[in-house]
Design an enzyme around this catalytic site. Structure first.
Site, mmCIF file in Angstrom:
data_model
loop_
_atom_site.group_PDB
_atom_site.id
_atom_site.type_symbol
_atom_site.label_atom_id
_atom_site.label_comp_id
_atom_site.label_asym_id
_atom_site.label_seq_id
_atom_site.Cartn_x
_atom_site.Cartn_y
_atom_site.Cartn_z
ATOM 1 C CG ASP A 216 1.874 -6.254 14.542
ATOM 2 O OD1 ASP A 216 0.902 -6.887 14.994
ATOM 3 O OD2 ASP A 216 2.197 -6.279 13.344
ATOM 4 C CE LYS A 259 -2.698 -12.758 10.712
ATOM 5 N NZ LYS A 259 -1.727 -11.717 10.623
#
Ligand SMILES: *Cc1c(COP(=O)(O)O)cnc(C)c1O
Length: 474
Positions: A216, A259
């Site tokens: 991830d 992000k």
């Protein structure tokens, strides 16, 4: 030599006005939102530290790139630019754009998990675990114990515990393990990094047993920065080299561009296996869109390609993480219990210690988030029992960590906003004994933290004292 100050490596070209509310307005807004900060209207918020997801400020170059959006249905130029950027920064062979991170999580979980299989990971993430369960898998936490201890100052609290992983392999056999889900700069642990040494050892162990490793990579750049700062032998390497080294050890990644990549929306799945990529593209058409846009407009892909390159600039990442450290150190100096070491994307208040007079079933973190909002309109997020949900038998899960996250959007707020934030936390800290707990009055079945309703257990507010700056100001 005297330590010199640093400043944000940008200047402000366009501003978005903020509005301060009165205590009465905030009380009304919070009650209407069922004491859940997710349900507040953003116009009722002064400083918004709910999340760093999709809330970053884009650069002038990214805004310019939007105008170069090629909105062709197929074969958009921006797709090829973004594929190139992914290849430059992350280095995987196959690139599959999705509307955001969870779109990639869906594809990976559906293709890699057979019902009944386990998916070990270094702490859960909400949407990641949801997708694993939806595909019939079961998440198993294999993060090191230090990650569950808010006062441990271990520098790599994101690390995988090799013993726990080995135990799962011995107990269940490799056929029962779909893949290892390896998160960099572990969000739910407080933005805590993995060391390169641990990533290497973890991938080696998995690959010895033919277990694939999927990263991830949502905050991989921030993780790389910590490796550069904290791990012996990495200080003279560039952040992008470290990111590439991490990715090279794994078999692919899911990524939320919202992000690290400095965009308001976007994400991708990247893998090295061409057959897996083909299957993912087949599934993509049904759920996201054609393989050259996933769920993104051409202009969004254009902005993300630029953002991805900006994300690895050392000046940027130094100030991004530096701003979080600045806020965290202010709170620590005031004696406020926070998760240590200070993480990469936010400061996590230890709500169980902050409000240690409240029992866990009165949701101290949810309560603290509500009290912080009442003080001056600061919006934060609960990351504790409400987020953790219920177990298979329907019992509330009370995780060791009962936290409130102050998440810093990238390039949005200045140091002065951080000062105001710290003062707000301090004001509630000074009156913490007066704070009373919450009871859940409406509970959605899945990801309840997004939409649950609460009401105060005592009186009509969790913070009976008026700490508003307009009242207390000198
Ligand atoms: C945000 C996030 C995701 C999901 O990405 P979205 O873009 O919000 O769908 C997955 N994993 C981690 C660690 C995240 O922080």
């Amino acid at each position: 030599m005297k330590k010199r100050s640093w400043a944000e490596p940008w200047k402000i070209k366009m501003v978005e006005p903020l509005r301060m509310t009165s205590r009465a307005e905030r009380e009304r807004a919070l009650a209407e939102a069922g004491y859940n900060t997710f349900l507040l209207r953003s116009e009722d918020v002064y400083i918004d530290l709910l999340t760093d997801s999709g809330t970053s400020a884009m650069s002038d170059r990214q805004w310019s790139a939007l105008m170069l959006g090629d909105e062709s249905y197929a074969g958009s130029r921006n797709y090829y630019d973004l594929e190139q950027a992914m290849s430059d920064v992350y280095g995987f062979a196959e690139f599959i754009p999705t509307h955001q991170g969870r779109g990639a999580e869906f594809l990976l979980s559906q293709l890699m998990i057979k019902p009944g299989q386990f998916v070990p990971g270094n702490m859960y993430f909400t949407t990641t675990r949801y997708h694993q369960e939806l595909a019939g898998g079961q998440f198993v936490d294999v993060i090191i114990d230090e990650a569950h201890n808010p006062t441990s100052t271990f520098p790599f609290k994101g690390n995988v515990c090799l013993k726990k992983l080995q135990h799962l392999i011995d107990e269940q056999g490799t056929d029962k393990i779909a893949y290892l889900s390896l998160e960099t700069n572990v969000n739910m642990a407080g933005g805590q990094p993995c060391s390169m040494e641990n990533i290497k050892a973890t991938c080696e162990l998995c690959h010895q047993h033919d277990i694939p490793v999927f990263l991830d990579a949502t905050r991989c750049v921030e993780n790389a920065w910590f490796i550069k700062q904290r791990e012996a032998g990495w200080n003279d390497r560039s952040v992008v080299e470290i990111v590439r080294d991490i990715c090279n050890l794994t078999d692919g990644c899911t990524m939320s561009g919202k992000k690290d990549s400095l965009v308001n929306t976007g994400g991708f799945l990247a893998v090295n296996d061409i057959k897996l990529a083909e299957e993912a593209r087949n599934l993509l058409v049904c759920h996201e869109g054609l393989h050259t846009y996933g769920g993104m407009a051409g202009r969004d892909m254009a902005a993300m390609a630029v953002g991805m390159h900006e994300s690895i600039e050392e000046d940027h990442i130094r100030s991004r993480v530096g701003q979080v450290q600045y806020l965290g150190e202010k709170l620590m100096d005031a004696g406020i219990p926070i998760v240590q070491p200070i993480g990469g994307h936010g400061v996590y208040l230890d709500a169980a210690a902050f409000l240690d007079h409240l029992p866990r079933d009165e949701f101290p973190a949810q309560t603290l988030a509500a009290a912080l909002y009442l003080d001056c309109g600061l919006r934060t997020m609960e990351r504790g029992a409400v987020s953790a949900g219920r177990d298979a038998e329907g019992h509330n899960i009370f995780p060791k960590l009962e936290l409130v996250r102050l998440t810093i959007p990238r390039r949005v707020y200045t140091q002065a906003h951080m000062d105001v934030t710290a003062e707000s936390v301090l004001a509630v800290w000074e009156h913490r004994r007066a704070v009373t707990g919450l009871r859940m009055t409406y509970e959605p079945v899945r990801l309840r933290f997004f939409q649950a309703f609460f009401s105060p257990l005592v009186g009509c507010t969790v913070l009976p004292v008026d700490t508003s700056p307009e009242v207390v100001a000198n």
